[in-house]
Design a protein around this motif. Sequence first.
Motif, PDB file in Angstrom:
ATOM      1  N   GLU A  60      23.639 -32.027  32.914  1.00 41.92           N
ATOM      2  CA  GLU A  60      22.497 -32.649  32.238  1.00 41.92           C
ATOM      3  C   GLU A  60      22.396 -32.237  30.772  1.00 41.92           C
ATOM      4  N   ALA A  61      22.920 -31.067  30.426  1.00 40.02           N
ATOM      5  CA  ALA A  61      22.789 -30.553  29.058  1.00 40.02           C
ATOM      6  C   ALA A  61      23.506 -31.462  28.063  1.00 40.02           C
ATOM      7  N   ARG A  62      22.900 -31.592  26.897  1.00 34.58           N
ATOM      8  CA  ARG A  62      23.506 -32.383  25.837  1.00 34.58           C
ATOM      9  C   ARG A  62      24.737 -31.684  25.281  1.00 34.58           C
ATOM     10  N   ALA A  63      25.699 -32.464  24.872  1.00 38.02           N
ATOM     11  CA  ALA A  63      26.918 -31.906  24.294  1.00 38.02           C
ATOM     12  C   ALA A  63      26.644 -31.351  22.904  1.00 38.02           C
ATOM     13  N   LYS A  64      27.348 -30.279  22.563  1.00 37.39           N
ATOM     14  CA  LYS A  64      27.285 -29.729  21.222  1.00 37.39           C
ATOM     15  C   LYS A  64      27.923 -30.732  20.269  1.00 37.39           C
ATOM     16  N   GLU A  65      27.335 -30.903  19.107  1.00 31.54           N
ATOM     17  CA  GLU A  65      27.881 -31.837  18.126  1.00 31.54           C
ATOM     18  C   GLU A  65      28.743 -31.092  17.110  1.00 31.54           C
ATOM     19  N   VAL A  66      29.932 -31.598  16.891  1.00 28.60           N
ATOM     20  CA  VAL A  66      30.859 -31.056  15.896  1.00 28.60           C
ATOM     21  C   VAL A  66      31.311 -32.209  15.021  1.00 28.60           C
ATOM     22  N   ALA A  67      31.291 -32.012  13.713  1.00 32.46           N
ATOM     23  CA  ALA A  67      31.668 -33.077  12.795  1.00 32.46           C
ATOM     24  C   ALA A  67      33.094 -33.540  13.076  1.00 32.46           C
ATOM     25  N   MET A  68      33.299 -34.860  13.068  1.00 35.44           N
ATOM     26  CA  MET A  68      34.613 -35.404  13.368  1.00 35.44           C
ATOM     27  C   MET A  68      35.672 -34.911  12.393  1.00 35.44           C
ATOM     28  N   ARG A  69      35.304 -34.684  11.147  1.00 35.69           N
ATOM     29  CA  ARG A  69      36.290 -34.193  10.176  1.00 35.69           C
ATOM     30  C   ARG A  69      36.795 -32.808  10.559  1.00 35.69           C
ATOM     31  N   VAL A  70      35.923 -32.006  11.195  1.00 30.54           N
ATOM     32  CA  VAL A  70      36.332 -30.667  11.645  1.00 30.54           C
ATOM     33  C   VAL A  70      37.278 -30.795  12.835  1.00 30.54           C
ATOM     34  N   ILE A  71      36.931 -31.693  13.766  1.00 29.29           N
ATOM     35  CA  ILE A  71      37.798 -31.916  14.933  1.00 29.29           C
ATOM     36  C   ILE A  71      39.168 -32.387  14.486  1.00 29.29           C
ATOM     37  N   GLU A  72      39.200 -33.343  13.575  1.00 27.60           N
ATOM     38  CA  GLU A  72      40.478 -33.879  13.098  1.00 27.60           C
ATOM     39  C   GLU A  72      41.292 -32.814  12.379  1.00 27.60           C
ATOM     40  N   ALA A  73      40.622 -31.999  11.559  1.00 28.95           N
ATOM     41  CA  ALA A  73      41.337 -30.971  10.791  1.00 28.95           C
ATOM     42  C   ALA A  73      41.973 -29.930  11.707  1.00 28.95           C
TER      43      ALA A  73
END
Length: 241
Positions: A219-232
């Motif tokens: 049920e917990a919301r997912a942590k948000e991480v900027a897509m540019r950080v994920i891509e890098a």
Amino acid sequence: MERTERFCKIEMLIRSRGCVSFADLMTELAVSRATLKRDLDHLRTRMDAAIVYDRDRNGYRFETVGRNGRRSFTAESPGVWFNEREIHALLTMHQLLDGLGVNGSMSRHLQPLLDKLNGMLGTSETEARELTRRVRVVAPVHRPVRGRHFERLASAVLERRRLRLTVDGDDGGRERDRVVSPMRLVHEDGVWSLDSWDHDHELLCRIPLPSVRSVELLEARAKEVAMRVIEAELDAGLHRA
């Protein structure tokens, strides 16, 4: 004149004139009435072109909006020709979706898209199947994913919810549970993976889906991480599960 060339000319004639009569289309294309009827039917039913007959103007024109509220495919495109890159993309998508297991739990979601691709590839199911044999995109060895797992993972990515996964241990070790925030699904070298934030280790990781044994949607919301950080981090291969 080949069929694809006729499709392109029908589009250009209607776009340039706004409305074209059936007789004028026959003259311009130099085809029979039966051939033109088949071409118009194919464009509307298989290519999703929003071509309609205007009784007041006694001709064919484009609707502003296509069926189901979507914009017309043909009215918006420069033509229905497929170049090398488009053929590769279309066939790759076809094989990728087909390889996900359309006969399994994903079938109700994937079959309409596969039907659409088949419609773009040929005039009939037989012709589309023949084209996929004649033009083959060779992909790396495919590692299958359990259809039900893929469906849950995709839902979690879109709904932005955390997951509890049971994953195979490294080098065949014992299974382990991981709580992750799913970021995106990635298909690379024949393998589907889940880019995630691992809450136990506090880092980004890429988890191969064939190693996933069970999926529990939390049920917990997912942590948000900027897509540019994920891509890098993950596209550079810095962190792997």
